[in-house]
Structure formats: C-alpha cells, structure tokens
Scaffold this motif. Structure first.
Motif, mmCIF file in Angstrom:
data_model
loop_
_atom_site.group_PDB
_atom_site.id
_atom_site.type_symbol
_atom_site.label_atom_id
_atom_site.label_comp_id
_atom_site.label_asym_id
_atom_site.label_seq_id
_atom_site.Cartn_x
_atom_site.Cartn_y
_atom_site.Cartn_z
ATOM 1 N N MET A 270 -0.293 -29.366 -27.903
ATOM 2 C CA MET A 270 0.264 -27.869 -26.934
ATOM 3 C C MET A 270 1.662 -28.156 -25.941
ATOM 4 O O MET A 270 2.210 -27.542 -26.373
ATOM 5 C CB MET A 270 -0.888 -27.890 -25.271
ATOM 6 N N PRO A 271 2.207 -28.868 -25.970
ATOM 7 C CA PRO A 271 3.207 -29.089 -25.559
ATOM 8 C C PRO A 271 4.350 -28.715 -26.847
ATOM 9 O O PRO A 271 5.583 -28.344 -26.744
ATOM 10 C CB PRO A 271 4.358 -30.670 -25.653
ATOM 11 N N THR A 272 4.608 -29.131 -27.859
ATOM 12 C CA THR A 272 4.776 -28.576 -29.413
ATOM 13 C C THR A 272 5.521 -27.166 -29.443
ATOM 14 O O THR A 272 6.240 -26.710 -29.541
ATOM 15 C CB THR A 272 4.201 -29.696 -30.561
ATOM 16 N N LEU A 273 3.771 -26.991 -30.170
ATOM 17 C CA LEU A 273 4.205 -25.308 -29.136
ATOM 18 C C LEU A 273 4.210 -24.388 -28.059
ATOM 19 O O LEU A 273 4.829 -23.053 -28.419
ATOM 20 C CB LEU A 273 2.533 -24.614 -29.807
ATOM 21 N N ALA A 274 4.094 -25.010 -27.032
ATOM 22 C CA ALA A 274 4.966 -24.531 -25.791
ATOM 23 C C ALA A 274 6.378 -24.896 -26.523
ATOM 24 O O ALA A 274 7.045 -23.277 -25.597
ATOM 25 C CB ALA A 274 4.489 -25.173 -24.734
ATOM 26 N N ASP A 275 7.308 -25.554 -26.461
ATOM 27 C CA ASP A 275 8.409 -25.898 -26.998
ATOM 28 C C ASP A 275 9.182 -24.826 -27.592
ATOM 29 O O ASP A 275 10.056 -24.185 -27.624
ATOM 30 C CB ASP A 275 8.656 -27.520 -27.679
ATOM 31 N N LEU A 276 8.190 -24.416 -28.648
ATOM 32 C CA LEU A 276 8.623 -23.689 -29.397
ATOM 33 C C LEU A 276 8.472 -21.857 -29.366
ATOM 34 O O LEU A 276 9.797 -21.646 -29.508
ATOM 35 C CB LEU A 276 7.632 -23.579 -31.366
ATOM 36 N N ALA A 277 7.599 -22.349 -28.164
ATOM 37 C CA ALA A 277 7.212 -20.043 -28.251
ATOM 38 C C ALA A 277 7.753 -20.024 -27.087
ATOM 39 O O ALA A 277 7.911 -19.255 -26.455
ATOM 40 C CB ALA A 277 6.260 -20.430 -28.288
ATOM 41 N N GLY A 278 8.150 -20.880 -26.075
ATOM 42 C CA GLY A 278 8.960 -20.790 -24.329
ATOM 43 C C GLY A 278 7.494 -20.369 -24.161
ATOM 44 O O GLY A 278 7.964 -19.819 -22.591
ATOM 45 N N GLY A 279 6.682 -21.129 -23.773
ATOM 46 C CA GLY A 279 4.816 -21.196 -23.447
ATOM 47 C C GLY A 279 5.630 -22.601 -21.663
ATOM 48 O O GLY A 279 5.814 -22.950 -21.811
ATOM 49 N N GLU A 280 4.696 -22.578 -21.065
ATOM 50 C CA GLU A 280 4.673 -23.370 -20.046
ATOM 51 C C GLU A 280 3.210 -24.598 -20.056
ATOM 52 O O GLU A 280 1.819 -23.800 -20.634
ATOM 53 C CB GLU A 280 4.561 -22.771 -18.616
ATOM 54 N N VAL A 281 3.510 -25.996 -19.914
ATOM 55 C CA VAL A 281 2.345 -25.957 -19.469
ATOM 56 C C VAL A 281 1.543 -27.081 -18.886
ATOM 57 O O VAL A 281 2.986 -26.861 -17.927
ATOM 58 C CB VAL A 281 2.350 -27.581 -20.756
ATOM 59 N N PRO A 282 0.645 -27.488 -18.361
ATOM 60 C CA PRO A 282 0.399 -28.079 -17.136
ATOM 61 C C PRO A 282 1.079 -29.293 -16.853
ATOM 62 O O PRO A 282 1.531 -29.959 -17.779
ATOM 63 C CB PRO A 282 -1.078 -28.017 -17.175
ATOM 64 N N ALA A 283 1.498 -29.167 -15.533
ATOM 65 C CA ALA A 283 2.083 -30.765 -15.936
ATOM 66 C C ALA A 283 1.267 -32.148 -15.398
ATOM 67 O O ALA A 283 0.056 -31.586 -15.423
ATOM 68 C CB ALA A 283 2.760 -30.848 -13.539
ATOM 69 N N GLY A 284 1.635 -33.432 -15.691
ATOM 70 C CA GLY A 284 0.682 -34.437 -15.543
ATOM 71 C C GLY A 284 0.290 -34.347 -16.458
ATOM 72 O O GLY A 284 -0.534 -35.517 -16.881
ATOM 73 N N ILE A 285 -0.128 -33.121 -17.643
ATOM 74 C CA ILE A 285 -0.394 -34.072 -19.205
ATOM 75 C C ILE A 285 0.592 -35.290 -19.430
ATOM 76 O O ILE A 285 1.504 -35.259 -19.997
ATOM 77 C CB ILE A 285 -0.955 -32.668 -19.811
#
Length: 456
Positions: A270-285
């Motif tokens: 999830m963090p990798t794809l968010a980094d790629l796509a400009g998405g946001e991940v929940p804090a603390g994962i």
C-alpha cells in the motif's frame, strides 16, 4: 487490530489498497479470488468478478462465481455435470475441457476484457483515468476437481497436462502441478501481451507475486521440484521456505532489469503504490514504500520484519500423510490410505498437542533472523521465549542455530526489544478467548495480494 485472514467486511472500515487508489483517481477492478474482502464494490473496486468465499475459492470448477455486489449470481451451467468423485471429475474435465468452466480462464478473459473496455472508454477523454487491476489467480494453490467445499483440495486442477502428459514416471498430482504453473505463465503472458497491443506497456507497472512459500497440499510434495530451492520449511512455516517468496516487477523504461535482495513484505504494498500514485495511507501502519528500491536507488533496510503462526509450521509428517487446508482456513491432515483426517499433527503425541497449537513467531533484523517456536502465555513476545538465531547472509537455509554462540551485538533480535504493539497470538486463538506522473498498475498474484493493516 482484530483482522481475520479469511473475511474482512465493510463494517470494519479497513482502508484497502484499492480504495486508496480509487480516492487517488484510479479506475479499479478486482478479478479472481478476492477473499478476504466480503464486498469488493464497497471496499475500493469499481468492478468485480470472481470468488469471495475462502472455501469455495479452492474449487477450480465451481457451479457459480460471484459478480458485482452479489454472490453466486453467475451460473456456470456446464460445471453442474462434473462428477462429485475427484478422480472421475479430473478425467471428465481433461477429456473435454471445452465443456467446462475453469476459473483461471474466467479470471484471464475477464481481465483482458476489462483492460480493453477501460482503454476504449478513456480513448477520447482529455485527462484519462489510470487504472489499477488486481488479477488474483487461485492456482497453483491446491484445489478441488469435485464440488467444494466437500472436496476443496484434491489435487492441482488444470484442463490439460500438455507437454507433461508424457512424464509418466511423475506422480499424477505433480504432472498436474507442473501443467498448472505453465498454464498460469501463459495467462500472465497474455495479459502483458494485451498491454503491449493497446500501447500501455510503457505506462503500466506489472507486479507478479506469491503470497507464501511452496505448499504441500492436495497431495503435492513441494520437494518434488525443489520448489523452495533448498530453503527450510514451506507454506505456513516461519522459516525462509514459508516467508520468503518471489516477486517480479516490470515497467519498461522506468524499472531497469535487476535482481534485488532488499527485504520487504506485503504490508509495504500500500505505501509503495501510494507513493507511486499520489495516494494517502493511514497514519501508523507498519508498511513503508519500496519505490526507491524499484527505481534503483539506495534505501535503508526496514527496522524489522515480523510474522506469527502456530509453532514453526514445519514438523515432519509421517509417511503417507499430507497437509490440507480446511474450509475454515486451518490445517487438516489426511492419511492417503485410509482417508483419515485429523486437525492435530499426526507425528506429535497428545502430550505435545497444546504446544503444537500455540503460536510462534519469526523476526528479521537486517540479515539476522530469529524464530521462536512457541511464545509466552501472555500472547506477546518475551525475553523468556526460546529463540533460534540464524545469519541469513551466511546461512540462508537456516541450518546453524547461533542462539548459544551469537555475540551480544545480536541481542537486538530478542523479542522483548521489539515494538510493544507486536503480538504472537493468532486471531483464531484470540477468538477462542474472546507523483505528478501516474502509471497504470496491474497486480497479479498466485493467490492474493492485498494490503492487511494488521500489526500481527
């Protein structure tokens, strides 16, 4: 966080990778085995076709599959004529594959059709939507030829053994296993070919991955083809044969051909794809982006990797016994000659039963790996836990336990120095006790590749 590996419902309000990408402006589709998600259209996917029931997923010739926001609403009428006996079913499906619906074919063609439909729809749009397609092939997981869940895992279903049919010295299940991997390889090739045909190859990152080590279910022997390459253990093991699995990532012109030994895990997806796509991940994962590694840049190692399961997962089985997965996702042992089943490992005496069922855990820090067969009674790692220690840089097959010879500098592996939120209690046991440039993303998994925000 109380998440199950078999069912996650919308009411639990878990942000999935698909939902994160959907919020970032991606068109999303989930095709194939979508368990543990119970309602894909409410959990981040615009389009869904496949199976969500963990038990039914392992029947490769089902009578129904799921589509949209309903279950069992696509009737595969041809499959109703398949015999209930596994051997008779295998013979029928191989003799006339054109008469029956194989879930791998359904997953493949639905994926190809969705890619083409999405591309056509976006052809004349000023700002076309990038896409996220999660294609989850169930194979080469053991599966049923007959009617699940009564016979969920009776072999390695495949329409034809093709070039392996002549390998008559191989056990039947191993011919099928080889054929199903070749079949899967062809399917992935067709999807990549479709991307090339539509001019999407250079703007799409393709990820191909397994979710665990080699299995020993449905009669398959993971040692027959040396599927772990000599690594200790297998699926459900805390040793490297269970937790180290291959991933291939392809993005022509952006990700250069290379082999990486960077240690990461699925919670980094999830963090990798968010980094790629400009998405946001929940804090603390727990996950972190590995995009720098994919782009050939240096990246600091993760602080640690952590897994938990019952024991170490690798007690040897007596001759004639094999491990299967029951409808509830737990182990089921089967003796070939008598068809006797047991939920208790047949090689362990009754006095070891409680020990076998208690949770163990594994932890990796750098190249050092610790394995604890059974954690303390409070369900958390403890300094009192008996730990086995291996240096993976020198001993990738985990043959030499350094627990009694390891210098003090390696004591950071000790579980009591890991973060407080880590537990070594399985959910099952717990229940008993009460960027501006965006690319398309195509994920394909041997079973499933979803983000689990679970500290365990």
């Amino acid at each position: 966080e109380g998440l199950s590996g078999t069912v996650i419902t919308p009411s639990q309000k878990v942000l999935t990778t698909a939902e994160m990408l959907q919020r970032a402006g991606y068109a999303t589709a989930g095709i194939g085995k979508l368990a543990p998600l119970s309602d894909p259209l409410s959990q981040g996917f615009d389009h869904f076709m496949g199976q969500i029931d963990q038990a039914l997923c392992h029947n490769m010739y089902p009578r129904f599959v799921d589509s949209g926001n309903a279950t069992k609403n696509v009737n595969l009428t041809g499959n109703w004529g398949i015999p209930s006996d596994p051997q008779a079913a295998r013979a029928a499906c191989m003799a006339h594959p054109e008469r029956f619906n194989y879930t791998v074919d359904i997953t493949l063609h639905e994926s190809l059709d969705w890619i083409e439909a999405h591309t056509t729809k976006q052809a004349n749009v000023v700002s076309p939507k990038p896409f996220f397609l999660y294609t989850s092939f169930t194979v080469p997981h053991a599966g049923g030829w007959g009617h699940a869940p009564a016979t969920p895992e009776s072999g390695a279903p495949v329409p034809t053994d093709a070039q392996y049919a002549s390998q008559t010295s191989w056990p039947e299940v191993e011919r099928d296993h080889a054929a199903v991997i070749t079949y899967l390889d062809s399917c992935v090739g067709q999807v990549v070919g479709k991307l090339s045909e539509l001019g999407l190859e250079d703007s799409t990152m393709v990820v191909f991955a397994s979710d665990n080590g080699a299995h020993l279910e449905g009669g398959h022997d993971y040692k027959f083809f040396n599927s772990t390459g000599g690594l200790l253990g297998h699926k459900r093991s805390l040793f490297e044969g269970g937790v180290r699995s291959p991933t291939m990532i392809r993005w022509p012109g952006t990700i250069l051909p290379a082999v990486s030994d960077f240690a990461w895990a699925f919670w980094d997806v999830m963090p990798t794809l968010a980094d790629l796509a400009g998405g946001e991940v929940p804090a603390g994962i727990d996950g972190t982006s590995i995009l720098p590694t994919l782009l050939g840049e240096n990246q600091p190692a993760k602080p640690y990797l952590y897994w938990t399961w019952r024991g170490t997962g690798v007690p040897p089985l007596p001759e004639g016994w094999s491990l299967h997965q029951g409808p509830d996702g737990t182990e089921l042992y089967l003796e070939a000659g008598t068809r006797m089943t047991s939920k208790r490992h047949p090689g362990l005496g009754k006095e070891h039963n409680n020990l076998q069922m208690s949770s163990g855990y594994g932890i990796r820090v750098g190249d050092m790996k610790g394995v604890v067969p059974h954690c303390g009674g409070n369900g958390r790692p403890s300094a009192r836990d008996h730990v086995q220690v291996f240096d993976l840089s020198k001993d990738p097959f985990e043959t030499r336990n350094l627990a009694n010879t390891t210098p003090v500098s390696y004591t950071h592996l000790r579980a009591h120095e890991t973060p407080e939120h880590l537990v070594c209690r399985l959910l099952l046991e717990k229940k008993k006790n009460k960027s501006t440039k965006r690319s398309n993303i195509y994920l394909t998994g041997l079973q499933r590749l979803h983000n689990i925000q679970n500290d365990t």
